[in-house]
Design a protein around this motif. Structure first.
Motif, PDB file in Angstrom:
ATOM      1  N   SER A   1      16.865 -36.954  31.237  1.00 53.99           N
ATOM      2  CA  SER A   1      15.874 -36.825  32.322  1.00 53.99           C
ATOM      3  C   SER A   1      16.084 -35.507  33.066  1.00 53.99           C
ATOM      4  O   SER A   1      15.129 -34.794  33.386  1.00 53.99           O
ATOM      5  CB  SER A   1      16.018 -37.969  33.341  1.00 53.99           C
ATOM      6  OG  SER A   1      16.046 -39.199  32.707  1.00 53.99           O
TER       7      SER A   1
ATOM      8  N   GLU B   1      12.445 -41.048  29.843  1.00 52.20           N
ATOM      9  CA  GLU B   1      13.402 -42.058  30.340  1.00 52.20           C
ATOM     10  C   GLU B   1      12.788 -42.999  31.378  1.00 52.20           C
ATOM     11  O   GLU B   1      13.305 -44.096  31.581  1.00 52.20           O
ATOM     12  CB  GLU B   1      14.642 -41.380  30.952  1.00 52.20           C
ATOM     13  CG  GLU B   1      15.623 -40.872  29.927  1.00 52.20           C
ATOM     14  CD  GLU B   1      15.062 -39.751  29.087  1.00 52.20           C
ATOM     15  OE1 GLU B   1      14.292 -38.935  29.636  1.00 52.20           O
ATOM     16  OE2 GLU B   1      15.376 -39.701  27.882  1.00 52.20           O
TER      17      GLU B   1
ATOM     18  N   LYS C   1       9.532 -47.247  41.136  1.00 57.04           N
ATOM     19  CA  LYS C   1      10.009 -48.537  40.618  1.00 57.04           C
ATOM     20  C   LYS C   1      11.497 -48.408  40.286  1.00 57.04           C
ATOM     21  O   LYS C   1      12.021 -47.293  40.188  1.00 57.04           O
ATOM     22  CB  LYS C   1       9.254 -48.901  39.337  1.00 57.04           C
ATOM     23  CG  LYS C   1       7.856 -49.427  39.578  1.00 57.04           C
ATOM     24  CD  LYS C   1       7.205 -49.746  38.248  1.00 57.04           C
ATOM     25  CE  LYS C   1       5.908 -50.499  38.429  1.00 57.04           C
ATOM     26  NZ  LYS C   1       6.044 -51.841  38.935  1.00 57.04           N
ATOM     27  N   ALA C   2      12.163 -49.548  40.083  1.00 52.06           N
ATOM     28  CA  ALA C   2      13.585 -49.519  39.712  1.00 52.06           C
ATOM     29  C   ALA C   2      13.748 -48.739  38.410  1.00 52.06           C
ATOM     30  O   ALA C   2      12.960 -48.908  37.473  1.00 52.06           O
ATOM     31  CB  ALA C   2      14.086 -50.946  39.535  1.00 52.06           C
ATOM     32  N   LEU C   3      14.754 -47.878  38.372  1.00 50.38           N
ATOM     33  CA  LEU C   3      15.016 -47.084  37.174  1.00 50.38           C
ATOM     34  C   LEU C   3      16.510 -47.104  36.915  1.00 50.38           C
ATOM     35  O   LEU C   3      17.296 -46.524  37.662  1.00 50.38           O
ATOM     36  CB  LEU C   3      14.522 -45.639  37.379  1.00 50.38           C
ATOM     37  CG  LEU C   3      14.750 -44.672  36.230  1.00 50.38           C
ATOM     38  CD1 LEU C   3      13.968 -45.094  34.989  1.00 50.38           C
ATOM     39  CD2 LEU C   3      14.349 -43.246  36.634  1.00 50.38           C
ATOM     40  N   SER C   4      16.913 -47.818  35.866  1.00 52.98           N
ATOM     41  CA  SER C   4      18.340 -47.864  35.536  1.00 52.98           C
ATOM     42  C   SER C   4      18.593 -46.943  34.350  1.00 52.98           C
ATOM     43  O   SER C   4      17.940 -47.073  33.311  1.00 52.98           O
ATOM     44  CB  SER C   4      18.771 -49.298  35.214  1.00 52.98           C
ATOM     45  OG  SER C   4      17.850 -49.884  34.318  1.00 52.98           O
ATOM     46  N   LEU C   5      19.495 -45.998  34.542  1.00 53.31           N
ATOM     47  CA  LEU C   5      19.750 -45.000  33.504  1.00 53.31           C
ATOM     48  C   LEU C   5      21.233 -44.968  33.148  1.00 53.31           C
ATOM     49  O   LEU C   5      22.078 -44.844  34.026  1.00 53.31           O
ATOM     50  CB  LEU C   5      19.336 -43.613  33.999  1.00 53.31           C
ATOM     51  CG  LEU C   5      17.861 -43.379  34.323  1.00 53.31           C
ATOM     52  CD1 LEU C   5      17.674 -41.975  34.889  1.00 53.31           C
ATOM     53  CD2 LEU C   5      16.992 -43.548  33.083  1.00 53.31           C
ATOM     54  N   ARG C   6      21.513 -45.058  31.857  1.00 56.33           N
ATOM     55  CA  ARG C   6      22.890 -44.826  31.402  1.00 56.33           C
ATOM     56  C   ARG C   6      23.102 -43.319  31.268  1.00 56.33           C
ATOM     57  O   ARG C   6      22.154 -42.549  31.359  1.00 56.33           O
ATOM     58  CB  ARG C   6      23.116 -45.536  30.077  1.00 56.33           C
ATOM     59  CG  ARG C   6      23.180 -47.055  30.226  1.00 56.33           C
ATOM     60  CD  ARG C   6      23.286 -47.698  28.871  1.00 56.33           C
ATOM     61  NE  ARG C   6      23.301 -49.152  28.975  1.00 56.33           N
ATOM     62  CZ  ARG C   6      24.409 -49.881  29.031  1.00 56.33           C
ATOM     63  NH1 ARG C   6      25.582 -49.299  28.990  1.00 56.33           N
ATOM     64  NH2 ARG C   6      24.332 -51.198  29.109  1.00 56.33           N
TER      65      ARG C   6
ATOM     66  N   ASP D   1      20.826 -41.036  29.195  1.00 56.41           N
ATOM     67  CA  ASP D   1      19.461 -41.104  29.741  1.00 56.41           C
ATOM     68  C   ASP D   1      19.341 -40.230  30.983  1.00 56.41           C
ATOM     69  O   ASP D   1      18.325 -39.576  31.199  1.00 56.41           O
ATOM     70  CB  ASP D   1      19.080 -42.556  30.089  1.00 56.41           C
ATOM     71  CG  ASP D   1      18.874 -43.402  28.848  1.00 56.41           C
ATOM     72  OD1 ASP D   1      18.502 -42.850  27.808  1.00 56.41           O
ATOM     73  OD2 ASP D   1      19.096 -44.628  28.931  1.00 56.41           O
TER      74      ASP D   1
ATOM     75  N   PHE E   1       7.296 -39.807  38.693  1.00 57.32           N
ATOM     76  CA  PHE E   1       7.140 -40.371  37.348  1.00 57.32           C
ATOM     77  C   PHE E   1       7.526 -41.864  37.290  1.00 57.32           C
ATOM     78  O   PHE E   1       6.924 -42.623  36.552  1.00 57.32           O
ATOM     79  CB  PHE E   1       7.984 -39.568  36.351  1.00 57.32           C
ATOM     80  CG  PHE E   1       7.765 -38.086  36.475  1.00 57.32           C
ATOM     81  CD1 PHE E   1       6.573 -37.529  36.018  1.00 57.32           C
ATOM     82  CD2 PHE E   1       8.683 -37.255  37.098  1.00 57.32           C
ATOM     83  CE1 PHE E   1       6.328 -36.168  36.170  1.00 57.32           C
ATOM     84  CE2 PHE E   1       8.447 -35.897  37.255  1.00 57.32           C
ATOM     85  CZ  PHE E   1       7.264 -35.346  36.779  1.00 57.32           C
ATOM     86  N   SER E   2       8.528 -42.245  38.053  1.00 58.67           N
ATOM     87  CA  SER E   2       8.958 -43.657  38.023  1.00 58.67           C
ATOM     88  C   SER E   2       8.082 -44.508  38.942  1.00 58.67           C
ATOM     89  O   SER E   2       8.214 -45.732  38.951  1.00 58.67           O
ATOM     90  CB  SER E   2      10.425 -43.777  38.453  1.00 58.67           C
ATOM     91  OG  SER E   2      10.560 -43.386  39.805  1.00 58.67           O
ATOM     92  N   LYS E   3       7.219 -43.829  39.700  1.00 53.47           N
ATOM     93  CA  LYS E   3       6.316 -44.513  40.656  1.00 53.47           C
ATOM     94  C   LYS E   3       7.118 -45.361  41.641  1.00 53.47           C
ATOM     95  O   LYS E   3       6.665 -46.405  42.089  1.00 53.47           O
ATOM     96  CB  LYS E   3       5.290 -45.396  39.922  1.00 53.47           C
ATOM     97  CG  LYS E   3       4.608 -44.726  38.745  1.00 53.47           C
ATOM     98  CD  LYS E   3       3.735 -43.587  39.154  1.00 53.47           C
ATOM     99  CE  LYS E   3       3.128 -42.884  37.935  1.00 53.47           C
ATOM    100  NZ  LYS E   3       2.612 -41.554  38.276  1.00 53.47           N
TER     101      LYS E   3
ATOM    102  N   SER F   1      11.520 -47.941  33.557  1.00 51.13           N
ATOM    103  CA  SER F   1      10.885 -48.559  34.738  1.00 51.13           C
ATOM    104  C   SER F   1       9.702 -49.445  34.337  1.00 51.13           C
ATOM    105  O   SER F   1       9.261 -50.278  35.118  1.00 51.13           O
ATOM    106  CB  SER F   1      10.360 -47.481  35.701  1.00 51.13           C
ATOM    107  OG  SER F   1      11.414 -46.783  36.281  1.00 51.13           O
TER     108      SER F   1
END
Lengths: 243, 132
Positions: A110, B99, A98-103, A106, A94-96, B103
Motif C-alpha cells: 500500500s 490492499e 472502513k476497517a482495514l487490517s493489513l499484514r 500488505d 480509498f478505504s472509505k 476493507s
C-alpha cells in the motif's frame, strides 16, 4: 522480476525539499495532532506543505483536520487535494474509512502503491504521521525515503519514554537523522523527560489540554490552542535550527 | 489517468535496468499487471509508446493481465477476484490501492477479511531484452 514502484518513488519525491516523520514508541501520545498542527503552522508561514497519514490501519489526521467528501484528482497519477493550504493524502480516500487490517507485506505494498502514483509536486515540507512503534511503516520510510528526518513524540510517562529510547536506538543504528524529542501532554511542572534525554535535542514541552477534543475538525480553533502556540516555537527551532 | 503514472514507473525502471546491465538498446519489455489493479491495457500501452525514448526508443512492450486469486488465511478457501460483484466506487478504490480490498471483500466461505493475494495483485516487469 522488477518492481517499478520502487524506482519511481524517488522521482515522485524529487521536488520535496524536506521530509519529517512524526513518530513515537507508543500510541496515544499525540503524534497525529502534532503532525497535523505542524503541517498547518508551516502552511500558515507560507511554506508549501504536504501531509501524509501513514497510519493506514488507524488513520486520524482526516478527523483532526475535518476532511471529508473529497478525493484526489486524477492527473497522470493522483494529485492530493489541498485542505487548509496542505496537500493531504490518506488511505481513507480509498478505504472509505472502513476497517482495514493489513499484514506486513500488505502495508508495504500500500505504501509503495500510493507513493508511486502520488504527484506531490514542489513541496518545502512533507510531514508523515507515523503509526506507533518500530514497525513496517518505520522500516519502509527509512528504506525508501533516504532524506527523512524524525521528530519523536513522548508523554511525560517513563513507560512512553522507554519505548522512545528503543525507537531512537533503532534510528541511530540506521543512521537516520532525528530532529529532536517533543514532550507532549505535560501535566505537571517536572522536568523528568528533559533530564532523561541524552544525545538527542529536546525540542520542548506541550501541555495537556482537556479541551483539545472539542477542536478536532475545527482548524481555526485548533490553531488558537496553547498546543499550537507551543508547537509554533518548536517549529521555529526546527526550521531555523539555532533558535 | 492513473495508468500514466504506472507507465512512467515502468519507463524509469527499464531505463535503470538498461544502464545497470549494460544494454545499448532495449527491444522488448514484458510487463505483468495484476487483475486487482484493473489497469486499462490500451491506455497503459499508449502511455508507454508516448514516454519511451533514448535506449527504449525501439522497445516493444507486451503488457498482460494476471488473474487474481485470493486465499483465506482462516479457512483456506481459494477464490477468484470478481470485479462485477463490487460496486463502482469500491472497484475504483481497489484499482488505486489493491490492499483496500481487505476493507470490502470477505472470504465467500467463512466471511473473514484475513486473506492473501496468491497472484494477480500488482504490476511487475517480468523480463527485459535487448542488445548489449
Amino acid at each position: 522480476m522488477f518492481d517499478p514502484r520502487i524506482t519511481v518513488l524517488e522521482h515522485r519525491l524529487s521536488q520535496v525539499n524536506n521530509i519529517f516523520a512524526v513518530s513515537s514508541g507508543k500510541g496515544g501520545v499525540g503524534k497525529s495532532v502534532i503532525a497535523s498542527v505542524l503541517a498547518l503552522i508551516l502552511a500558515r508561514k507560507g511554506f508549501k506543505v504536504g501531509l501524509m497519514d501513514l497510519d493506514f490501519t488507524s488513520p486520524s489526521t482526516h478527523l483532526i483536520l475535518g476532511v471529508k467528501d473529497i478525493f484526489p484528482k486524477e492527473k497522470e497519477g493522483i494529485v492530493p487535494p489541498t485542505v487548509y493550504g496542505i496537500k493531504f493524502m490518506s488511505i481513507v480516500y480509498f478505504s472509505k474509512d472502513k476497517a482495514l487490517s493489513l499484514r506486513g507485506q500488505d502495508f508495504s505494498d500500500s505504501f509503495l502503491e500510493i507513493l508511486a502514483i502520488t504527484r506531490w509536486g514542489n513541496l518545502d515540507y512533507l510531514i508523515l504521521d507515523m503509526p506507533p512503534g518500530i514497525n513496517d511503516a518505520t522500516l519502509d520510510v527509512v528504506r525508501f525515503m533516504k532524506r527523512v528526518k524524525f521528530i519523536i513524540v513522548t508523554t511525560p510517562s517513563l513507560l512512553s519514554f522507554s519505548t522512545v529510547k528503543k525507537l531512537l536506538d533503532s534510528l541511530h543504528t540506521s543512521k537516520v537523522e532525528v530532529l529532536g524529542i517533543i514532550e507532549n501532554m505535560k501535566i505537571e511542572n517536572s522536568s523528568s523527560i528533559r533530564e532523561h534525554v541524552k544525545g538527542t535535542r529536546f525540542l520542548g514541552e506541550i501541555p495537556f489540554d482537556p479541551q483539545l477534543e472539542k477542536c478536532f475538525g475545527e482548524v481555526r480553533e485548533l490553531l488558537s490552542t496553547e498546543i499550537s502556540r507551543k508547537l509554533e516555537k518548536i517549529v521555529d527551532k526546527i526550521i531555523y535550527q539555532n533558535v | 489517468m492513473h495508468e500514466w503514472a504506472l507507465a512512467e514507473a515502468i519507463i524509469y525502471t527499464v531505463t535503470e535496468i538498461a544502464e545497470r546491465e549494460g544494454f545499448r538498446e532495449i527491444l522488448s519489455v514484458n510487463v505483468k499487471v495484476g487483475e486487482l489493479q484493473q489497469v486499462d491495457l490500451e491506455t497503459i500501452k499508449f502511455a508507454l509508446t508516448q514516454l519511451k525514448r533514448g535506449k527504449l526508443e525501439k522497445a516493444e512492450f507486451k503488457v498482460e493481465t494476471v488473474k487474481a486469486k485470493l486465499k483465506c488465511r482462516i479457512c483456506g478457501e481459494i477464490w477468484d477476484f470478481d470485479k462485477d460483484k463490487l460496486d463502482e466506487e469500491v472497484a475504483e478504490a481497489i484499482h488505486f490501492v489493491p490492499e483496500v480490498a481487505h476493507s470490502f471483500i470477505k472470504c465467500p466461505k467463512c466471511s473473514a477479511q484475513d486473506f492473501e493475494f496468491m497472484e494477480g495483485r500488482r504490476m511487475y516487469i517480468e523480463s527485459v531484452g535487448g542488445i548489449r
